[in-house]
Design a protein around this motif. Sequence first.
Motif, short mmCIF file in Angstrom:
data_model
loop_
_atom_site.label_atom_id
_atom_site.label_comp_id
_atom_site.label_asym_id
_atom_site.label_seq_id
_atom_site.Cartn_x
_atom_site.Cartn_y
_atom_site.Cartn_z
N THR A 36 -18.17 -2.42 19.30
CA THR A 36 -19.04 -1.84 20.31
C THR A 36 -19.75 -0.63 19.71
O THR A 36 -19.45 -0.21 18.60
CB THR A 36 -18.24 -1.39 21.55
OG1 THR A 36 -17.36 -0.33 21.15
CG2 THR A 36 -17.44 -2.53 22.14
N SER A 37 -20.68 -0.07 20.46
CA SER A 37 -21.41 1.09 19.96
C SER A 37 -20.50 2.31 19.86
O SER A 37 -20.76 3.22 19.10
CB SER A 37 -22.60 1.39 20.85
OG SER A 37 -22.15 1.59 22.18
N TYR A 46 -24.95 3.87 15.48
CA TYR A 46 -24.95 2.41 15.59
C TYR A 46 -25.35 1.99 16.99
O TYR A 46 -24.83 2.50 17.98
CB TYR A 46 -23.55 1.86 15.27
CG TYR A 46 -23.43 0.37 15.45
CD1 TYR A 46 -24.02 -0.50 14.56
CD2 TYR A 46 -22.73 -0.17 16.51
CE1 TYR A 46 -23.92 -1.86 14.72
CE2 TYR A 46 -22.63 -1.52 16.69
CZ TYR A 46 -23.22 -2.37 15.79
OH TYR A 46 -23.12 -3.71 15.96
N TYR A 47 -26.30 1.07 17.11
CA TYR A 47 -26.74 0.55 18.39
C TYR A 47 -26.63 -0.96 18.34
O TYR A 47 -27.31 -1.61 17.54
CB TYR A 47 -28.19 0.97 18.67
CG TYR A 47 -28.71 0.43 19.97
CD1 TYR A 47 -28.25 0.93 21.17
CD2 TYR A 47 -29.65 -0.59 19.99
CE1 TYR A 47 -28.72 0.44 22.37
CE2 TYR A 47 -30.12 -1.09 21.17
CZ TYR A 47 -29.65 -0.58 22.37
OH TYR A 47 -30.11 -1.07 23.56
N LYS A 48 -25.76 -1.51 19.15
CA LYS A 48 -25.50 -2.95 19.09
C LYS A 48 -26.61 -3.74 19.74
O LYS A 48 -27.08 -4.72 19.21
CB LYS A 48 -24.16 -3.25 19.75
CG LYS A 48 -23.77 -4.71 19.62
CD LYS A 48 -22.39 -4.94 20.14
CE LYS A 48 -22.03 -6.40 19.97
NZ LYS A 48 -20.71 -6.70 20.45
N GLY A 49 -27.03 -3.35 20.92
CA GLY A 49 -28.08 -4.07 21.62
C GLY A 49 -27.56 -5.36 22.23
O GLY A 49 -26.36 -5.62 22.30
N LYS A 50 -28.47 -6.19 22.69
CA LYS A 50 -28.13 -7.45 23.35
C LYS A 50 -28.72 -8.64 22.61
O LYS A 50 -29.01 -9.67 23.19
CB LYS A 50 -28.64 -7.45 24.79
CG LYS A 50 -28.05 -6.35 25.65
CD LYS A 50 -26.65 -6.69 26.05
CE LYS A 50 -26.13 -5.64 27.02
NZ LYS A 50 -24.74 -5.73 27.26
#
Length: 99
Positions: A24-25, A32-36
């Motif tokens: 996860t972020s 860090y940006y996971k996004g969709k």
Amino acid sequence: MAGLLSGLARGMRKKRSSALQILTSKKGPIGYYKGKNCKSTGFHTRKGGYVLMEEKLPHYIVPDLTGFKLKPYVAHTVHAKAATETARSEESASTIPDA
């Protein structure tokens, strides 16, 4: 005594290794940006707005289906036997050579 044994058993229980955990972020590195798993359609402005870019929007090319014989959905009332018989009769009609 029972509390001591349950505490030891809890400590001996096998835990997930960090490689198998869901990333996860919050668990990733700083920034860090996971996004969709989707593409951005524009960019953010300095004042908090969002500008859509036409070249980043998805464009769907749909063919003209006027006069197309097949329907997009199959009705629930169609029986499997009737559908296979119809398909066989159409196949046999198309394989008969013209005289």
